[in-house]
Design a protein around this motif. Structure first.
Motif, PDB file in Angstrom:
ATOM      1  N   GLY A  15     -48.799 -18.619  -3.188  1.00 52.58           N
ATOM      2  CA  GLY A  15     -50.060 -19.209  -2.404  1.00 52.58           C
ATOM      3  C   GLY A  15     -49.693 -19.309  -0.896  1.00 52.58           C
ATOM      4  N   VAL A  16     -48.553 -19.426  -0.412  1.00 49.19           N
ATOM      5  CA  VAL A  16     -48.326 -19.675   0.980  1.00 49.19           C
ATOM      6  C   VAL A  16     -47.756 -18.527   1.670  1.00 49.19           C
ATOM      7  CG1 VAL A  16     -46.707 -20.959   2.548  1.00 49.19           C
ATOM      8  CG2 VAL A  16     -47.914 -22.199   0.597  1.00 49.19           C
ATOM      9  N   PRO A  20     -44.614 -11.684  -4.361  1.00 46.13           N
ATOM     10  CA  PRO A  20     -44.764 -11.830  -5.633  1.00 46.13           C
ATOM     11  C   PRO A  20     -43.897 -12.901  -6.514  1.00 46.13           C
ATOM     12  CG  PRO A  20     -44.617  -9.605  -4.730  1.00 46.13           C
ATOM     13  CD  PRO A  20     -44.456 -10.570  -3.685  1.00 46.13           C
ATOM     14  N   ARG A  21     -44.323 -13.336  -7.518  1.00 48.66           N
ATOM     15  CA  ARG A  21     -43.561 -14.494  -8.134  1.00 48.66           C
ATOM     16  C   ARG A  21     -43.725 -13.981  -9.603  1.00 48.66           C
ATOM     17  NH1 ARG A  21     -45.725 -20.262  -6.701  1.00 48.66           N
ATOM     18  NH2 ARG A  21     -44.016 -20.864  -8.374  1.00 48.66           N
ATOM     19  N   ALA A  78     -52.578 -19.302 -12.452  1.00 47.49           N
ATOM     20  CA  ALA A  78     -51.744 -19.001 -11.159  1.00 47.49           C
ATOM     21  C   ALA A  78     -51.551 -20.225 -10.207  1.00 47.49           C
ATOM     22  CB  ALA A  78     -52.046 -17.834 -10.575  1.00 47.49           C
ATOM     23  N   GLN A  79     -52.743 -20.554  -9.823  1.00 47.20           N
ATOM     24  CA  GLN A  79     -53.056 -21.716  -8.841  1.00 47.20           C
ATOM     25  C   GLN A  79     -52.193 -23.146  -9.352  1.00 47.20           C
ATOM     26  OE1 GLN A  79     -56.785 -22.487  -6.672  1.00 47.20           O
ATOM     27  NE2 GLN A  79     -57.369 -20.683  -7.702  1.00 47.20           N
ATOM     28  N   LEU A 354     -53.003 -12.688   1.662  1.00 50.35           N
ATOM     29  CA  LEU A 354     -53.679 -14.158   1.304  1.00 50.35           C
ATOM     30  C   LEU A 354     -55.412 -13.681   1.523  1.00 50.35           C
ATOM     31  CD1 LEU A 354     -51.755 -16.761   3.048  1.00 50.35           C
ATOM     32  CD2 LEU A 354     -51.570 -16.107   0.726  1.00 50.35           C
ATOM     33  N   ASP A 355     -55.611 -13.046   2.193  1.00 51.95           N
ATOM     34  CA  ASP A 355     -57.093 -12.379   2.462  1.00 51.95           C
ATOM     35  C   ASP A 355     -57.486 -11.810   1.152  1.00 51.95           C
ATOM     36  OD1 ASP A 355     -59.562 -11.902   4.084  1.00 51.95           O
ATOM     37  OD2 ASP A 355     -58.932  -9.802   3.437  1.00 51.95           O
ATOM     38  N   ALA A 356     -56.767 -10.808   0.608  1.00 54.08           N
ATOM     39  CA  ALA A 356     -57.011 -10.269  -0.660  1.00 54.08           C
ATOM     40  C   ALA A 356     -57.116 -11.217  -1.706  1.00 54.08           C
ATOM     41  CB  ALA A 356     -55.800  -9.239  -0.954  1.00 54.08           C
ATOM     42  N   ALA A 357     -56.249 -12.268  -1.864  1.00 58.81           N
ATOM     43  CA  ALA A 357     -56.297 -13.212  -2.506  1.00 58.81           C
ATOM     44  C   ALA A 357     -57.784 -14.015  -2.886  1.00 58.81           C
ATOM     45  CB  ALA A 357     -55.350 -14.534  -2.393  1.00 58.81           C
TER      46      ALA A 357
END
Length: 368
Positions: A15-16, A20-21, A78-79, A354-357
């Motif tokens: 998120g930062v 990928p994780r 995921a969050q 992050l925009d796509a997220a």
């Protein structure tokens, strides 16, 4: 009405940093068997991605609800780990994926070595119900030339390893390194299609028919035609519209078959070039018109597809919504165009992710 459903592959990113994780095993453990709300979450080959599978349905609104619920759930889980589940078709950030610890995926990774270990591409697969394999093969014969148009409309993967590839869908380029990916020939009947499958399996180069990654194929798990060429769409709304378009193409193809209309005479090589054109430019340039085999403005080819499948769209009650959605994509651009726009404004690949997220998360809640 024919039933239809979708499989959306989502990328799991920090998120930062946007990197990928490998969170899929953790997310799936916490999801368990799910809540029966019209979708399931499934593992994919890499732990940095997760698949949202909608239940079969007949209405566009129902499918959109299932897609939104699946995206919302995957992203929420995921969050909880400081990450997001993002509808983006390839990682803009450098990554070395982690293969899912299932025997099948491990066998694929061993057999395909570096190519398998580095594959991290998120596609959008649409399943449409068929009466039987005979009808299914007749449909595959008649939709094959239209599939590149679906790729252009869905294009959502221009960045890779921190760089702009220049392709609207670099996922298409990366995925088609797999030897069984791509368009296929016209087949006389279902027996000829099955014989072709067995011929490829007999080479020993693939484990089984599950590794036949054609742009469209007969499913071995369901009585469906499975159209696999598209990138995962940035928004659930665009994805649902594309799925409705696929169902209409399938239905129109079945009507033509029953009416004695022959498949379009496009060669497999020409369709491959049409797909490359769609991957390279998305909706920014020309596409190959399946009815003439020549390049025309992309929006004109989309209109040609809408007209060809118009009777089926009207029969399903989808014509107005799908026409509006596809023309909107042609006007405002694809997911790839948005990624390019964000990068031009920020100069940051992280901000692209992050925009796509944010956009894919919001589309899981309500219409943008």
């Amino acid at each position: 009405m024919r039933t239809f459903g979708v499989e959306e592959e989502l990328l799991l990113v920090d998120g930062v940093t946007g990197s990928p994780r490998a969170l899929a095993p953790d997310i799936l453990d916490r999801f368990g068997r799910g809540d029966g709300a019209g979708f399931s979450l499934e593992a994919e080959m890499q732990q940095e991605m997760i698949e949202v599978v909608s239940s079969p349905c007949t209405e566009r609104g129902e499918l959109l609800r299932f897609m939104r619920a699946g995206r919302r759930t995957a992203d929420g889980l995921a969050q909880d780990r400081g990450a997001h589940a993002v509808a983006i078709a390839g990682s803009p950030m450098p990554v070395r994926p982690h293969v899912t610890t299932r025997r099948r995926y491990q066998a694929i990774a061993e057999g395909y070595a570096g190519m398998a270990r580095t594959t991290l591409e998120c596609g959008f697969h649409v399943h449409v119900g068929i009466a039987d394999p005979e009808e299914g093969v007749a449909i595959l014969n008649r939709i094959r030339a239209w599939l590149p148009v679906l790729l252009a409309l869905s294009a959502n993967s221009p960045f890779r390893d921190g760089e702009d590839t220049g392709y609207a869908s670099f996922r298409f380029v990366a995925w088609h390194h797999w030897p069984t990916a791509g368009p296929i020939d016209v087949f006389a009947d279902a027996a000829a299609y099955r014989a072709f499958e067995q011929e490829l399996v007999a080479t020993g180069a693939i484990l089984d028919t599950g590794m036949l990654y054609f742009d469209a194929r007969l499913s071995h798990s369901h009585q469906t035609v499975e159209v696999r060429i598209a990138d995962v769409c940035l928004t659930a709304e665009d994805g649902a519209a594309l799925a409705c378009m696929v169902r209409a193409l399938v239905d129109q193809a079945a009507d033509d078959w029953r009416g004695g209309v022959a498949p379009l005479p496009a060669s497999t090589a020409a369709i491959r070039l049409a797909s490359w054109t769609a991957a390279r430019h998305g909706m920014r340039d020309r596409l190959v018109d399946p009815l003439t085999g020549t390049a025309r403005p992309a929006s004109a080819v989309v209109d040609r597809m809408l007209a060809w499948a118009g009777p089926a769209l009207r029969r399903h009650g989808d014509e107005e919504a799908v026409r509006h959605a596809l023309r909107a994509i042609a006007h405002r651009g694809t997911g790839a165009d948005r990624q390019w726009s964000v990068y031009a404004r920020t100069g940051s690949v992280t901000q692209v992710v992050l925009d796509a997220a944010r956009v894919s998360r919001e589309s899981g809640i309500t219409r943008l």
